[in-house]
Scaffold this motif. Structure first.
Motif, PDB file in Angstrom:
ATOM      1  N   GLY A  99       0.865  -1.130   0.105  1.00  0.00           N
ATOM      2  CA  GLY A  99      -0.126  -0.026  -0.147  1.00  0.00           C
ATOM      3  C   GLY A  99       0.872   1.308  -0.007  1.00  0.00           C
ATOM      4  N   LEU A 100       2.250   1.268   0.186  1.00  0.00           N
ATOM      5  CA  LEU A 100       3.007   2.260   0.056  1.00  0.00           C
ATOM      6  C   LEU A 100       3.598   2.387  -1.228  1.00  0.00           C
ATOM      7  CD1 LEU A 100       5.542   3.107   2.881  1.00  0.00           C
ATOM      8  CD2 LEU A 100       6.026   3.779   0.643  1.00  0.00           C
ATOM      9  N   SER A 101       3.469   3.593  -2.003  1.00  0.00           N
ATOM     10  CA  SER A 101       4.099   3.524  -3.228  1.00  0.00           C
ATOM     11  C   SER A 101       4.970   4.944  -3.327  1.00  0.00           C
ATOM     12  CB  SER A 101       2.914   3.853  -4.470  1.00  0.00           C
ATOM     13  OG  SER A 101       1.922   4.584  -4.195  1.00  0.00           O
ATOM     14  N   ARG A 102       5.557   5.120  -4.322  1.00  0.00           N
ATOM     15  CA  ARG A 102       6.666   6.163  -4.246  1.00  0.00           C
ATOM     16  C   ARG A 102       6.739   6.702  -5.612  1.00  0.00           C
ATOM     17  NH1 ARG A 102      11.649   6.083  -5.220  1.00  0.00           N
ATOM     18  NH2 ARG A 102      11.678   3.794  -5.735  1.00  0.00           N
ATOM     19  N   ARG A 103       6.789   8.203  -5.783  1.00  0.00           N
ATOM     20  CA  ARG A 103       7.008   8.635  -6.858  1.00  0.00           C
ATOM     21  C   ARG A 103       8.382   9.494  -6.625  1.00  0.00           C
ATOM     22  NH1 ARG A 103       5.888  14.186  -9.052  1.00  0.00           N
ATOM     23  NH2 ARG A 103       5.080  14.970  -7.053  1.00  0.00           N
ATOM     24  N   PRO A 104       9.321   9.326  -7.775  1.00  0.00           N
ATOM     25  CA  PRO A 104      10.509  10.112  -7.570  1.00  0.00           C
ATOM     26  C   PRO A 104      10.255  11.547  -8.050  1.00  0.00           C
ATOM     27  CG  PRO A 104      10.773   8.306  -9.271  1.00  0.00           C
ATOM     28  CD  PRO A 104       9.351   8.567  -8.854  1.00  0.00           C
ATOM     29  N   ILE A 105      10.669  12.709  -7.417  1.00  0.00           N
ATOM     30  CA  ILE A 105      10.757  13.988  -7.710  1.00  0.00           C
ATOM     31  C   ILE A 105      11.944  14.362  -8.223  1.00  0.00           C
ATOM     32  CG2 ILE A 105      10.381  16.300  -6.766  1.00  0.00           C
ATOM     33  CD1 ILE A 105       8.602  15.180  -4.598  1.00  0.00           C
ATOM     34  N   ILE A 106      12.081  14.879  -9.497  1.00  0.00           N
ATOM     35  CA  ILE A 106      13.540  15.093 -10.155  1.00  0.00           C
ATOM     36  C   ILE A 106      13.751  16.820  -9.936  1.00  0.00           C
ATOM     37  CG2 ILE A 106      14.849  15.364 -12.451  1.00  0.00           C
ATOM     38  CD1 ILE A 106      14.020  12.501 -11.092  1.00  0.00           C
ATOM     39  N   THR A 107      14.645  17.118  -9.204  1.00  0.00           N
ATOM     40  CA  THR A 107      15.037  18.504  -8.857  1.00  0.00           C
ATOM     41  C   THR A 107      15.597  19.006 -10.483  1.00  0.00           C
ATOM     42  OG1 THR A 107      16.897  17.939  -8.068  1.00  0.00           O
ATOM     43  CG2 THR A 107      14.985  18.569  -6.472  1.00  0.00           C
ATOM     44  N   PHE A 108      15.386  20.459 -10.284  1.00  0.00           N
ATOM     45  CA  PHE A 108      15.786  21.111 -11.719  1.00  0.00           C
ATOM     46  C   PHE A 108      17.223  20.945 -11.879  1.00  0.00           C
ATOM     47  CE2 PHE A 108      17.683  25.220 -10.752  1.00  0.00           C
ATOM     48  CZ  PHE A 108      17.360  25.346  -9.325  1.00  0.00           C
ATOM     49  N   ASP A 109      18.217  20.324 -10.877  1.00  0.00           N
ATOM     50  CA  ASP A 109      19.483  20.241 -11.435  1.00  0.00           C
ATOM     51  C   ASP A 109      19.570  18.919 -12.042  1.00  0.00           C
ATOM     52  OD1 ASP A 109      18.786  19.664  -8.434  1.00  0.00           O
ATOM     53  OD2 ASP A 109      20.605  18.475  -8.607  1.00  0.00           O
ATOM     54  N   GLY A 110      18.595  18.106 -12.238  1.00  0.00           N
ATOM     55  CA  GLY A 110      18.638  16.871 -12.658  1.00  0.00           C
ATOM     56  C   GLY A 110      18.549  15.731 -11.943  1.00  0.00           C
ATOM     57  N   GLY A 111      18.947  16.148 -10.503  1.00  0.00           N
ATOM     58  CA  GLY A 111      19.181  14.794  -9.544  1.00  0.00           C
ATOM     59  C   GLY A 111      17.824  14.190  -9.146  1.00  0.00           C
ATOM     60  N   HIS A 112      18.001  13.185  -8.607  1.00  0.00           N
ATOM     61  CA  HIS A 112      16.861  12.354  -7.889  1.00  0.00           C
ATOM     62  C   HIS A 112      17.301  12.209  -6.487  1.00  0.00           C
ATOM     63  CE1 HIS A 112      14.582   8.460  -7.189  1.00  0.00           C
ATOM     64  NE2 HIS A 112      13.746   9.475  -6.484  1.00  0.00           N
ATOM     65  N   GLU A 113      17.000  13.091  -5.684  1.00  0.00           N
ATOM     66  CA  GLU A 113      17.298  12.834  -4.133  1.00  0.00           C
ATOM     67  C   GLU A 113      15.943  12.791  -3.320  1.00  0.00           C
ATOM     68  OE1 GLU A 113      19.117  16.543  -3.185  1.00  0.00           O
ATOM     69  OE2 GLU A 113      21.398  15.831  -3.432  1.00  0.00           O
TER      70      GLU A 113
END
Lengths: 398, 381
Positions: free
Chosen positions: A196-210
């Motif tokens: 039931g826990l799902s995740r969506r990556p947020i890409i920051t404008f420097d291009g990174g995925h933190e």
């Protein structure tokens, strides 16, 4: 009055430095120096060595597996990690979950959760912010309803650093909406692999995925994963903010970045001379270095006062404010110093097996990306405006 | 590492604070700076009785063997009270030169008198074309028999009006800006050929431009080795920097306190000024500036007795920090006080005047940014 560390602490510094220089792998050092994000495996290569030495949870008492260091030793330890371009310790485990469980956790929780933090087997992320609860954190709405021996969690958390590499999240959830918004908040440990826990990556404008956003749909959390009492989560969160945060100002990381900036202006050329002879650059760097020095002495002064027994209160917020301002300024100057070679987007050259040749000097590779990325510093961990609100209220009495 | 005051220092601080609180309220201060002398001789006598004039000197010369931390304590209190006196020029600056460079005989003759208040000195180092460069000396000293003859012009010499003697930097050899070839002489203010134009400074204190026209001094009046005074002068001015920065921290603390109090009580639009977030954040900036300056003053003071490079780079860093913060704190204090902040009646503007003077004294932000760059390696504590 004496602003130098004692002989013992200075000797300790040498010991830490020697250990890091002997054991830190060159490629990790190089990647940290360049501002590259390390993956978990990259971290662990170093973490295991630190762990063998017993140095992964510097602020914990010996009974919980810590080295039992004084505040001065802890300060120097982080200082040396930064100075020698070693990675930071993985977020949240050593600095937040440790003190939290030592203060408020059950025996079972301490036994279950503390050892894997020290060993690096389990990583943690923080589930505080929500799409509609940023600076106004207490307005959070992610809901948990008790159902037998489980809490059932529904809602969403956002801006979660390292969620995609974490095993556990400590999350503030709402268990009661009837009273003041600070009441009715509960602190839960949530297994990141829960159904039931799902995740969506947020890409920051420097291009990174933190960072990620997480969604909870009927996620069941065993009641033994609740920290302390139901409805007291806000006071635990405040406790976490008040825990002595050695190195909040990140002086040594700034020092390392400044050293990098100096290397760059010594190499770059303008008008037939090294850029460091340009009076504008020379002055900007000197002024920053002076600001950093003032911050460093202030942090040490607060550290001394804490060791002498007075509570390091909300004054610590000024360390965060000024520390982040300085780091951001250094990245701006690095970009300025690079001139045209700040422009190529070379991130693809860092992809594994990409086999794409880079252009320009090595130190330019991630400079602009770092500059963009570090805009986050004045936003996360309580934006600098929130920090000023805290100081205005708690120190100035406004 | 110890950022605290020991018991003796704590007691000393209380006693200076008490003096300032009891004898130096703002109205009294304004009366004192309006007198001819620009300071109160009775106070000077009181300073002597309290031992403050003897503070930095060795016991053997009537002194109290104080440390730079003691000087910092007294100067911070003076800053809080906007105390106008020749303490800085006579005891901290000129006194330091004698203590470091004078011969045994000269010290015996001068330091006890300085300590008991019967002798006041000042140090003339600046010249109209030297700006802040201490080695840029056009005033000359030429040998004349067993003594010397001095010719030149010194500017903005603090409290020369009350000084019996003035220490003068003069060139005995070399070119105008050579560090080598500068010497120090002790000149009687009443000596033939010394003419002074006295004036008040913008902060209500006193200074003078001094013309030296064929002034004859004896060989005994040379302080320190001939030609080798530059290092002493640099060191002395670093002590002056630490002291003035401590004074500035005292002055900024008062501005912070007064302004905070004001925005907590002054009401507009039916609420206190302090309830507006725009003003709260500015007040936090002021608080932050004060805190960072206090740290730098501690560092600069403790580093006075370290290596030359550490002393210089920390003193310069403190001077830059204090120069910038003095403006910020002074300007915000006036702005947040609104029209009242512009009045002569309120102390606020007078604190900015003193902070403005301090920014210039011993070198301003630009000068010390450059000196910091020259002297700082990668810093470490």
């Amino acid at each position: 009055m004496d602003i130098a560390f004692s002989k013992d602490v200075q000797a300790f510094r040498q010991e830490v430095r020697a250990f890091i220089r002997t054991h830190l792998p060159d490629d990790i050092k190089h990647r940290v120096e360049r501002g590259e994000e390390l993956d978990r495996e990259g971290h662990m290569g170093w973490h295991r060595k630190l762990c063998q030495k017993g140095w992964t949870v510097p602020n914990w008492p010996t009974e919980y597996g810590g080295p039992g260091w004084s505040l001065a030793q802890q300060y120097v330890f982080h200082d040396e990690l930064a100075f020698n371009c070693a990675p930071r310790l993985p977020w949240y485990g050593w600095d937040m979950i440790g003190p939290l469980l030592i203060e408020y956790g059950s025996d079972w929780q301490r036994q279950r959760f503390l050892p894997p933090i020290a060993s690096g087997e389990e990583w943690w992320c923080q589930g505080f912010s929500e799409p509609n609860s940023g600076s106004d954190l207490a307005s959070l709405q992610c809901k948990a309803v008790l159902d037998g021996e489980h809490y059932v969690v529904n809602g969403s958390k956002i801006w979660i650093t390292a969620a995609h590499v974490s095993d556990w999240m400590f999350a503030l959830v709402r268990t009661d909406s009837s009273g003041k918004k600070q009441q009715g908040i509960t602190l839960l440990f949530i297994d990141m692999r829960s159904p039931g826990l799902s995740r969506r990556p947020i890409i920051t404008f420097d291009g990174g995925h933190e960072i990620d956003q997480c969604y909870f749909q009927d996620v069941r959390v065993p009641i033994e994963n609740r920290v302390g009492e139901e409805g007291k989560g806000w006071s635990y969160a405040k406790y976490l903010l008040s825990v002595e945060r050695i190195g909040t100002a990140d002086v040594a990381r700034s020092g390392t970045m400044l050293r990098r900036l100096k290397t760059i202006v010594a190499s770059e050329r303008a008008q037939g001379k090294p850029l460091l002879e340009d009076p504008w650059f020379a002055d900007q760097i000197a002024l920053l270095e002076i600001e950093l020095k003032a911050l460093e002495v202030t942090e040490l002064r607060y550290l001394f006062e804490t060791e002498a027994g007075s509570d390091l209160g909300p004054e610590a917020s000024i360390l965060k404010i000024r520390g982040t301002e300085i780091q951001q300024r250094i990245t701006e100057l690095i970009v300025d110093a690079l001139g045209y070679y700040a422009c190529p987007d070379l991130r693809p050259a860092l992809w594994q097996d990409a086999n794409i040749p880079a252009v320009g000097p090595d130190y330019a590779m991630l400079a602009s990306a770092s500059y963009f990325n570090l805009r986050k510093l004045s936003i996360f961990s309580g934006s600098n405006e929130i920090q000023k609100n805290i100081v205005a209220k708690a120190v100035l009495g406004l | 590492m110890d950022f605290s005051f020991d018991e003796a220092q704590q007691l000393f601080r209380d006693s200076v604070d008490r003096f300032v609180a009891e004898h130096y309220d703002f109205e009294t201060r304004q009366r004192i700076v309006a007198t001819d002398d620009g300071y109160l001789p009775e106070h000077w006598q009181r300073f002597a009785e309290l031992g403050w004039l003897a503070l930095p000197f060795p016991e053997g010369y009537g002194g109290l063997d104080g440390t730079p931390v003691d000087t910092m304590i007294i100067m911070e209190s003076f800053g809080r009270g906007l105390v106008a006196s020749p303490y800085l020029s006579s005891v901290v600056v000129a006194g330091h030169i004698l203590n470091r460079a004078a011969t045994e005989q000269q010290k015996q003759a001068l330091l006890p008198a300085l300590s008991d208040g019967s002798l006041r000195l000042t140090f003339a180092f600046a010249e109209p074309t030297s700006r802040f460069d201490l080695a840029d000396v056009s005033t000359t000293a030429t040998e004349d028999g067993a003594g010397y003859r001095l010719n030149g012009y010194k500017c903005v010499v603090h409290y020369a009006n009350t000084a019996h003697k003035v220490l003068v930097s003069a060139r005995t050899t070399g070119n105008q800006r050579d560090p080598m070839g500068v010497s120090l002489f002790l000149v009687d203010m009443g000596a033939s050929g010394v003419s002074a134009r006295h004036y008040p400074t913008i902060d209500g204190q006193r200074a003078a431009d001094i013309k030296l026209d064929n002034v004859r001094v004896d060989a005994d009046d040379l302080i320190g080795d001939k030609d080798h005074a530059s290092a002493f002068i640099e060191e002395t001015c670093d002590h002056g920097i630490a002291a003035t920065c401590a004074e500035a921290v005292g002055a900024m603390s008062v501005l912070y306190e007064m302004t905070l109090e004001y925005i907590k009580t002054r009401e507009q639009f039916g609420k206190t000024l302090g309830s507006f977030q725009a003003l709260q954040h500015r007040m936090v900036d002021v608080f932050m500036a004060c805190e960072l300056c206090r740290s730098m003053v501690y560092a600069a003071t403790c580093r006075l007795t370290e290596s030359t490079a550490e002393r210089q780079c920390t003193a310069s860093a403190a001077k830059v920090q204090v120069g910038k913060a003095g403006r910020l704190v002074g300007h915000e204090a006036i702005q947040l006080h609104g029209g009242m902040g512009m009045t002569d009646e309120l102390p606020i503007g007078h604190y900015l005047k003193r902070l403005t003077m301090i920014n210039t004294m011993f070198g301003d932000i630009a000068y010390h940014t450059a000196r910091f760059r020259r002297t700082a390696n990668y810093f470490s504590l």
